[in-house]
Design a protein around this motif. Structure first.
Motif, PDB file in Angstrom:
ATOM      1  N   LEU A   8      -3.697  57.247   9.451  1.00 24.50           N
ATOM      2  CA  LEU A   8      -4.949  56.608   9.047  1.00 24.50           C
ATOM      3  C   LEU A   8      -4.910  56.295   7.559  1.00 24.50           C
ATOM      4  O   LEU A   8      -4.496  57.131   6.749  1.00 24.50           O
ATOM      5  CB  LEU A   8      -6.139  57.534   9.317  1.00 24.50           C
ATOM      6  CG  LEU A   8      -6.405  57.869  10.785  1.00 24.50           C
ATOM      7  CD1 LEU A   8      -7.598  58.803  10.902  1.00 24.50           C
ATOM      8  CD2 LEU A   8      -6.651  56.597  11.606  1.00 24.50           C
ATOM      9  N   VAL A   9      -5.355  55.104   7.210  1.00 29.30           N
ATOM     10  CA  VAL A   9      -5.557  54.742   5.805  1.00 29.30           C
ATOM     11  C   VAL A   9      -7.053  54.839   5.557  1.00 29.30           C
ATOM     12  O   VAL A   9      -7.835  54.150   6.229  1.00 29.30           O
ATOM     13  CB  VAL A   9      -5.109  53.290   5.522  1.00 29.30           C
ATOM     14  CG1 VAL A   9      -5.335  52.937   4.049  1.00 29.30           C
ATOM     15  CG2 VAL A   9      -3.651  53.071   5.907  1.00 29.30           C
ATOM     16  N   ASP A  10      -7.462  55.712   4.639  1.00 26.31           N
ATOM     17  CA  ASP A  10      -8.892  55.734   4.322  1.00 26.31           C
ATOM     18  C   ASP A  10      -9.180  54.646   3.295  1.00 26.31           C
ATOM     19  O   ASP A  10      -8.675  54.688   2.168  1.00 26.31           O
ATOM     20  CB  ASP A  10      -9.367  57.092   3.807  1.00 26.31           C
ATOM     21  CG  ASP A  10     -10.876  57.193   4.006  1.00 26.31           C
ATOM     22  OD1 ASP A  10     -11.318  58.014   4.817  1.00 26.31           O
ATOM     23  OD2 ASP A  10     -11.623  56.382   3.382  1.00 26.31           O
ATOM     24  N   VAL A  11      -9.990  53.679   3.722  1.00 26.46           N
ATOM     25  CA  VAL A  11     -10.314  52.553   2.842  1.00 26.46           C
ATOM     26  C   VAL A  11     -11.686  52.739   2.185  1.00 26.46           C
ATOM     27  O   VAL A  11     -12.204  51.817   1.554  1.00 26.46           O
ATOM     28  CB  VAL A  11     -10.242  51.193   3.608  1.00 26.46           C
ATOM     29  CG1 VAL A  11      -8.846  50.945   4.144  1.00 26.46           C
ATOM     30  CG2 VAL A  11     -11.262  51.125   4.746  1.00 26.46           C
ATOM     31  N   GLY A  12     -12.238  53.951   2.326  1.00 28.85           N
ATOM     32  CA  GLY A  12     -13.578  54.207   1.788  1.00 28.85           C
ATOM     33  C   GLY A  12     -13.741  53.893   0.305  1.00 28.85           C
ATOM     34  O   GLY A  12     -14.690  53.213  -0.091  1.00 28.85           O
ATOM     35  N   PRO A  13     -12.816  54.383  -0.547  1.00 28.31           N
ATOM     36  CA  PRO A  13     -13.019  54.111  -1.980  1.00 28.31           C
ATOM     37  C   PRO A  13     -13.022  52.616  -2.316  1.00 28.31           C
ATOM     38  O   PRO A  13     -13.648  52.210  -3.299  1.00 28.31           O
ATOM     39  CB  PRO A  13     -11.813  54.815  -2.636  1.00 28.31           C
ATOM     40  CG  PRO A  13     -11.409  55.877  -1.648  1.00 28.31           C
ATOM     41  CD  PRO A  13     -11.703  55.286  -0.283  1.00 28.31           C
ATOM     42  N   ARG A  14     -12.364  51.809  -1.494  1.00 30.46           N
ATOM     43  CA  ARG A  14     -12.320  50.360  -1.754  1.00 30.46           C
ATOM     44  C   ARG A  14     -13.318  49.613  -0.858  1.00 30.46           C
ATOM     45  O   ARG A  14     -14.366  49.169  -1.328  1.00 30.46           O
ATOM     46  CB  ARG A  14     -10.874  49.849  -1.538  1.00 30.46           C
ATOM     47  CG  ARG A  14     -10.612  48.448  -2.046  1.00 30.46           C
ATOM     48  CD  ARG A  14     -11.134  47.330  -1.164  1.00 30.46           C
ATOM     49  NE  ARG A  14     -10.602  47.352   0.195  1.00 30.46           N
ATOM     50  CZ  ARG A  14     -11.046  46.568   1.171  1.00 30.46           C
ATOM     51  NH1 ARG A  14     -12.040  45.713   0.949  1.00 30.46           N
ATOM     52  NH2 ARG A  14     -10.540  46.644   2.389  1.00 30.46           N
ATOM     53  N   ASP A  15     -13.030  49.505   0.434  1.00 32.05           N
ATOM     54  CA  ASP A  15     -13.932  48.752   1.321  1.00 32.05           C
ATOM     55  C   ASP A  15     -15.309  49.405   1.306  1.00 32.05           C
ATOM     56  O   ASP A  15     -16.340  48.728   1.304  1.00 32.05           O
ATOM     57  CB  ASP A  15     -13.352  48.740   2.747  1.00 32.05           C
ATOM     58  CG  ASP A  15     -13.898  47.631   3.621  1.00 32.05           C
ATOM     59  OD1 ASP A  15     -15.019  47.168   3.367  1.00 32.05           O
ATOM     60  OD2 ASP A  15     -13.206  47.226   4.569  1.00 32.05           O
ATOM     61  N   GLY A  16     -15.312  50.737   1.271  1.00 34.38           N
ATOM     62  CA  GLY A  16     -16.571  51.461   1.328  1.00 34.38           C
ATOM     63  C   GLY A  16     -17.467  51.203   0.145  1.00 34.38           C
ATOM     64  O   GLY A  16     -18.671  51.015   0.291  1.00 34.38           O
ATOM     65  N   LEU A  17     -16.881  51.208  -1.027  1.00 38.24           N
ATOM     66  CA  LEU A  17     -17.723  51.155  -2.233  1.00 38.24           C
ATOM     67  C   LEU A  17     -17.873  49.748  -2.802  1.00 38.24           C
ATOM     68  O   LEU A  17     -18.724  49.521  -3.665  1.00 38.24           O
ATOM     69  CB  LEU A  17     -17.175  52.125  -3.286  1.00 38.24           C
ATOM     70  CG  LEU A  17     -17.187  53.604  -2.832  1.00 38.24           C
ATOM     71  CD1 LEU A  17     -16.620  54.513  -3.921  1.00 38.24           C
ATOM     72  CD2 LEU A  17     -18.584  54.062  -2.433  1.00 38.24           C
ATOM     73  N   GLN A  18     -17.083  48.773  -2.320  1.00 40.99           N
ATOM     74  CA  GLN A  18     -17.149  47.430  -2.906  1.00 40.99           C
ATOM     75  C   GLN A  18     -18.485  46.732  -2.634  1.00 40.99           C
ATOM     76  O   GLN A  18     -18.859  45.795  -3.321  1.00 40.99           O
ATOM     77  CB  GLN A  18     -16.007  46.547  -2.383  1.00 40.99           C
ATOM     78  CG  GLN A  18     -16.169  46.120  -0.930  1.00 40.99           C
ATOM     79  CD  GLN A  18     -15.012  45.279  -0.413  1.00 40.99           C
ATOM     80  OE1 GLN A  18     -14.009  45.114  -1.087  1.00 40.99           O
ATOM     81  NE2 GLN A  18     -15.149  44.741   0.794  1.00 40.99           N
ATOM     82  N   ASN A  19     -19.179  47.228  -1.608  1.00 38.42           N
ATOM     83  CA  ASN A  19     -20.367  46.515  -1.141  1.00 38.42           C
ATOM     84  C   ASN A  19     -21.656  47.259  -1.461  1.00 38.42           C
ATOM     85  O   ASN A  19     -22.724  46.836  -1.045  1.00 38.42           O
ATOM     86  CB  ASN A  19     -20.234  46.356   0.388  1.00 38.42           C
ATOM     87  CG  ASN A  19     -21.040  45.217   0.918  1.00 38.42           C
ATOM     88  OD1 ASN A  19     -21.163  44.195   0.257  1.00 38.42           O
ATOM     89  ND2 ASN A  19     -21.614  45.386   2.103  1.00 38.42           N
ATOM     90  N   GLU A  20     -21.543  48.378  -2.167  1.00 34.72           N
ATOM     91  CA  GLU A  20     -22.737  49.176  -2.458  1.00 34.72           C
ATOM     92  C   GLU A  20     -23.570  48.491  -3.545  1.00 34.72           C
ATOM     93  O   GLU A  20     -23.032  48.060  -4.563  1.00 34.72           O
ATOM     94  CB  GLU A  20     -22.331  50.577  -2.944  1.00 34.72           C
ATOM     95  CG  GLU A  20     -21.833  51.463  -1.840  1.00 34.72           C
ATOM     96  CD  GLU A  20     -22.908  51.752  -0.787  1.00 34.72           C
ATOM     97  OE1 GLU A  20     -24.100  51.832  -1.142  1.00 34.72           O
ATOM     98  OE2 GLU A  20     -22.533  51.879   0.386  1.00 34.72           O
ATOM     99  N   PRO A  21     -24.883  48.407  -3.355  1.00 37.54           N
ATOM    100  CA  PRO A  21     -25.714  47.764  -4.374  1.00 37.54           C
ATOM    101  C   PRO A  21     -25.737  48.555  -5.685  1.00 37.54           C
ATOM    102  O   PRO A  21     -25.835  47.990  -6.763  1.00 37.54           O
ATOM    103  CB  PRO A  21     -27.104  47.719  -3.736  1.00 37.54           C
ATOM    104  CG  PRO A  21     -27.063  48.607  -2.549  1.00 37.54           C
ATOM    105  CD  PRO A  21     -25.627  48.805  -2.160  1.00 37.54           C
ATOM    106  N   GLN A  22     -25.620  49.891  -5.582  1.00 33.37           N
ATOM    107  CA  GLN A  22     -25.700  50.698  -6.808  1.00 33.37           C
ATOM    108  C   GLN A  22     -24.298  50.921  -7.385  1.00 33.37           C
ATOM    109  O   GLN A  22     -23.314  50.944  -6.643  1.00 33.37           O
ATOM    110  CB  GLN A  22     -26.361  52.043  -6.516  1.00 33.37           C
ATOM    111  CG  GLN A  22     -25.495  53.001  -5.735  1.00 33.37           C
ATOM    112  CD  GLN A  22     -26.319  53.926  -4.864  1.00 33.37           C
ATOM    113  OE1 GLN A  22     -26.784  53.575  -3.782  1.00 33.37           O
ATOM    114  NE2 GLN A  22     -26.497  55.139  -5.341  1.00 33.37           N
ATOM    115  N   ALA A  23     -24.254  51.101  -8.694  1.00 36.92           N
ATOM    116  CA  ALA A  23     -22.965  51.368  -9.335  1.00 36.92           C
ATOM    117  C   ALA A  23     -22.539  52.799  -9.012  1.00 36.92           C
ATOM    118  O   ALA A  23     -23.360  53.709  -9.007  1.00 36.92           O
ATOM    119  CB  ALA A  23     -23.104  51.191 -10.841  1.00 36.92           C
TER     120      ALA A  23
END
Ligand code: HMG
Ligand code: MG
Length: 307
Positions: A8-23
């Motif tokens: 498994l590749v965890d893409v959370g730090p990238r795909d997960g956080l790229q779309n968050e409205p907050q910094a």
């Protein structure tokens, strides 16, 4: 027979956080990567070297790469859509380079235009020197084929178009392709049809599935891929994720849910589910919400009963 081991590749730090409205601070992103590797994730998609005007959430890519305390055996990847992105990733000292880069194309012309500001053929012309330079630097190159089943602008995508992009990526030296259901509309047979087209150009070990869970089909799609022998998947801790150019699509399939499914099938992942749930709680806390993952919530409820 299903595969005995899945990566498994965890893409959370990238795909997960790229779309968050907050910094989200670089320190929190780094802490997330540390928690994921401590939980046994051996592949982590850390960040993107993209235009900060397009995706401001990834503007701290270099700081995040610089801050990670690397663990041996873990592969760190980053998205680099063009030479500017690759140059930025390789401007750091060697020990801060990614092990792998990702070029991201699409089976849909309209999505390609909106996401990376060029059509499919032009994207290959942009990727070709990136792939060559990355490989010359000793990095592995993965390609993502977005909108492999459906597109927010064009609707249903025919598997022929996935095959064309897989063939083009193979032609420019991309070593692995991720077939991505960006908007989560895929169902098992349609996903298998897309995968089979990628498998005409890549061996089984070099094709992975990347499923968003908008319609609740992602785990079924993972299982459908396992039936084909596919044993590489992207997933996102806490079910984070989304693409700014695919409005309305929800997060990726949660890593916790995929791990629970795989372990239940007797398939090894090397991941400690409890530590992964802790990582999911950590990043969800930073974002001020609960993990969306069913498994994380079930295990948290069980813990609170036991306490
Ligand atoms: P462009 O506008 O065609 O590039 O962008 P350009 O060469 O014309 O440059 C325009 C400006 O961008 C210039 O700055 C460049 O310096 C800058 P200005 O002079 O205006 O100040 N620029 C860059 N800055 C930093 N890093 C770079 C870079 N390149 C240009 N690498 C580009 C082309 C691809 C860069 C742009 O369209 C972009 O950044 N798009 C963002 C795409 C993105 O990150 N999308 C989300 C990730 S993909 C995804 O989520 C799908 C996936 O998960 C699978 C799935 O689910 O489908 C992978
Ligand atoms: Mg995605």
């Amino acid at each position: 027979m299903l595969p005995s081991r899945v990566k498994l590749v965890d893409v959370g730090p990238r795909d997960g956080l790229q779309n968050e409205p907050q910094a989200v601070s670089a320190a929190h992103k780094i802490e997330l990567v540390h928690r994921l590797q401590a939980a046994g994730l051996a592949d982590i998609e850390v960040t993107s070297f993209v235009s900060p005007k397009w995706v401001p959430q990834m503007a701290d890519a270099a700081s995040v790469m610089a801050g990670i305390q690397r663990r041996s055996g873990v592969r760190y990847s980053v998205l680099t859509p063009n030479m500017q992105g690759l140059d930025a990733a390789l401007a750091a000292p060697r020990e801060q380079w990614p092990d792998e880069i990702v070029v991201f194309g699409a089976a849909s012309e309209s999505f390609s235009q909106r996401n990376i500001n060029c059509g499919v053929d032009e994207s290959m012309a942009r990727f070709a020197p990136v792939v060559a330079a990355a490989r010359a630097a000793g990095l592995k190159v993965r390609g993502a084929i977005s909108c492999a089943v459906g597109c927010p602008y064009e609707g249903e995508i025919h598997p022929d178009r996935v095959e064309r992009v897989a063939q083009l990526m193979h032609g420019i030296g991309v070593q692995h392709v991720g077939v991505a259901d960006t908007i989560g509309v895929g169902t098992p047979r349609r996903v298998q049809a897309a995968m089979e087209r990628a498998l005409r150009h890549y061996p089984l070990a070099e094709v992975s599935g990347h499923f968003h869970d908008t319609y609740g089909q992602a785990l079924a799609n993972v299982y459908a891929c396992l039936e084909l022998g596919i044993h590489n998947f992207d997933a996102s801790v806490a079910g984070l994720g989304g693409c700014p150019y695919a409005k309305g699509a929800t997060g990726n399939v949660a890593t916790e849910d995929v791990v629970f499914l795989l372990h239940g099938l007797g398939i090894q992942t090397g991941i400690d589910l409890d530590a992964l749930v802790d990582a999911a709680c950590f990043i969800s806390g930073v974002l001020g919400r609960k993990p969306v993952s069913r498994v994380a919530n079930a295990l948290l409820a069980k813990r609170s009963v036991a306490a």
